[in-house]
Design an enzyme around this catalytic site. Structure first.
Site, mmCIF file in Angstrom:
data_model
loop_
_atom_site.group_PDB
_atom_site.id
_atom_site.type_symbol
_atom_site.label_atom_id
_atom_site.label_comp_id
_atom_site.label_asym_id
_atom_site.label_seq_id
_atom_site.Cartn_x
_atom_site.Cartn_y
_atom_site.Cartn_z
ATOM 1 N N GLY A 1 15.536 10.292 -19.500
ATOM 2 C CA GLY A 1 15.019 9.101 -19.696
ATOM 3 C C GLY A 1 13.884 8.824 -20.617
ATOM 4 N N PHE B 1 3.282 -0.974 -22.994
ATOM 5 C CA PHE B 1 3.418 0.419 -23.476
ATOM 6 C C PHE B 1 2.757 1.159 -22.596
ATOM 7 C CE2 PHE B 1 6.324 -0.019 -27.314
ATOM 8 C CZ PHE B 1 6.359 -1.440 -27.078
ATOM 9 N N ASN B 2 1.818 2.306 -22.879
ATOM 10 C CA ASN B 2 1.255 3.178 -21.753
ATOM 11 C C ASN B 2 -0.031 2.759 -21.418
ATOM 12 O OD1 ASN B 2 3.842 4.501 -22.956
ATOM 13 N ND2 ASN B 2 2.922 6.134 -21.597
ATOM 14 N N GLY C 1 -0.391 1.900 -3.544
ATOM 15 C CA GLY C 1 -1.686 1.294 -3.977
ATOM 16 C C GLY C 1 -2.798 1.667 -3.045
ATOM 17 N N SER D 1 7.780 2.804 -10.297
ATOM 18 C CA SER D 1 7.193 2.916 -11.928
ATOM 19 C C SER D 1 7.345 4.051 -12.543
ATOM 20 C CB SER D 1 5.902 2.407 -12.037
ATOM 21 O OG SER D 1 4.985 3.085 -11.363
ATOM 22 N N TYR E 1 14.771 2.727 -14.569
ATOM 23 C CA TYR E 1 13.675 2.056 -14.629
ATOM 24 C C TYR E 1 13.395 0.887 -15.702
ATOM 25 C CZ TYR E 1 8.558 0.963 -15.287
ATOM 26 O OH TYR E 1 7.247 0.264 -15.575
ATOM 27 N N LEU F 1 0.749 -1.402 -0.040
ATOM 28 C CA LEU F 1 -0.093 0.148 -0.027
ATOM 29 C C LEU F 1 0.929 1.279 0.041
ATOM 30 C CD1 LEU F 1 -3.013 -0.938 2.345
ATOM 31 C CD2 LEU F 1 -2.944 -0.843 -0.207
ATOM 32 N N LYS G 1 13.897 -3.770 -15.160
ATOM 33 C CA LYS G 1 12.875 -4.189 -15.819
ATOM 34 C C LYS G 1 13.517 -5.495 -16.733
ATOM 35 C CE LYS G 1 8.605 -2.719 -14.893
ATOM 36 N NZ LYS G 1 7.620 -3.389 -14.183
ATOM 37 N N SER H 1 8.088 -3.869 -19.404
ATOM 38 C CA SER H 1 7.618 -2.375 -19.936
ATOM 39 C C SER H 1 8.293 -2.213 -21.074
ATOM 40 C CB SER H 1 8.407 -1.279 -18.894
ATOM 41 O OG SER H 1 8.143 -0.188 -19.599
#
Ligand code: UDP
Length: 338
Positions: free
Chosen positions: A284, A171-172, A38, A79, A143, A35, A147, A119
């Site tokens: 980035g 992707f997005n 989240g 993320s 990031y 959390l 991944k 990602s």
């Protein structure tokens, strides 16, 4: 026969939609989430919830030993691309470290299938051509590098221990549950669509457009926006598919929209001009990221239901209008936990 899945990060944006998809399909679901980002209110009440952190090996062992799991979905990550370029070591230790502990615990407790939310950022700088799974991986951010490291770990876990896995390069992710219960509520919010919507609704200051001097048609970055409900179906199909073999899938619509096109779409749907100003580039950010989703479509039959940017923006706008404060206050979160 019903299955019981563990969703790590099931209180987050994509995770909460996935949990709702699992239980609506008649399967059982347990959420493990710390959390930190989240929302407990986003977890479907038909799912079980465990408050816990992947950094804690005791919690992980207890959860994985508590029953037989038919599969694990891992969506719990730091993320934010921009943040990862300010704090690269945090991203390179926490995300791969947590994933490594989870993979190890899955192996030790006999879990056979793991779906990992990877990602598009594993690819780094690209041009206008859609990226398929054979594109070389050269992450342009810490990031994306994190991944990439986890994807490599999974290959070793399969090779040595036979763990079947899927790496889904999203992707997005955008949009919101068409039923209106779930949506995108990051704290702090850094993503383009919710920030543009909030600027249009007057809930936040004008949007800062990060860079208008990229080598793209209008100078702004191009991304492939995919509806969160379509990402849910991609997860579920991938979990089925890895019964046969481990897979890597690039998941997007195969069509890119520039930041300016997103801003125009938000203005069109909201019925106003989005207040904005041009700012410098964000470290980035690759200029282009467009998926070639042919492989997941061919191998699993995945078909996105939301195929236009306007539809995706509209679902996000409805949710933001109905939930201007997001899910809940910190006090409510504490009372739900009590
Ligand atoms: N972006 C922007 N202003 C913002 C947030 C994002 O111009 O306030 C741009 C960002 O530079 C990128 C695109 O919008 O080119 C999508 O960014 P987002 O953070 O939504 O997703 P990402 O591509 O980082 O996963």
């Amino acid at each position: 026969m019903t299955s019981h899945f563990l969703v790590v990060g099931g209180a987050g944006f994509i995770g909460s939609h996935l949990v709702a998809g699992i239980v609506s399909g008649g399967d059982h679901c347990t959420v493990l989430d710390n959390l930190q980002t989240g929302h407990l209110a986003a977890v479907d009440p038909r799912a079980s919830f465990i408050l816990g952190d992947l950094a804690d090996p005791v919690t992980l062992d207890t959860v994985l030993a508590s029953q037989r799991w038919d599969g694990v979905f891992h969506l719990a990550d730091l993320s934010l691309v921009g943040e990862s370029m300010r704090e690269p070591m945090r991203y390179l230790t926490i995300n791969p470290g947590n994933a490594g502990r989870l993979i190890d615990a899955c192996i030790r407790h006999g879990v056979r299938r793991l779906v990992f939310t990877s990602s598009a950022n594993v690819f780094g700088n690209a041009d206008a051509a859609p990226l398929d799974e054979d594109t070389p991986m050269r992450p342009a951010s810490a990031y994306g590098e994190g991944k990439f490291i986890v994807e490599r770990m999974l290959q070793w876990a399969e090779r040595v221990h036979g763990l079947q896995f899927a790496c889904l390069r999203f992707f997005n992710a955008a949009g919101a549950d068409p039923g209106g219960r779930l949506g995108e509520a990051h704290q702090p919010e850094t993503h383009l669509i919710p920030l543009a919507i909030d600027a249009a609704l007057g809930h936040r200051p004008p949007l800062a457009l990060y860079g208008d001097d990229y080598a793209t048609p209008d100078g702004t970055c191009v991304r492939d926006y995919v509806h969160v409900s379509d990402l849910v179906s991609a997860h579920l199909l991938a979990m089925e598919r890895i019964e046969q073999s481990s897979v890597h899938y690039n998941v997007g619509l195969g069509r890119g929209y520039s930041v300016r096109e997103v801003i125009e779409s938000v203005g069109r749907i909201a019925g106003c001009t989005v207040p904005m100003h041009c700012a410098g580039r964000r470290a980035g950010d690759p200029a282009w990221l467009i998926a070639s989703p042919s492989r997941i479509m061919r191998e699993t039959g995945w078909r996105p239901r939301f195929t236009s940017l306007d539809e995706i923006v509209e679902s996000a706008l409805i949710w933001r209008r109905n939930h201007p404060q997001g899910y809940e206050t910190a006090a409510l979160q504490r009372s739900l936990l009590a």
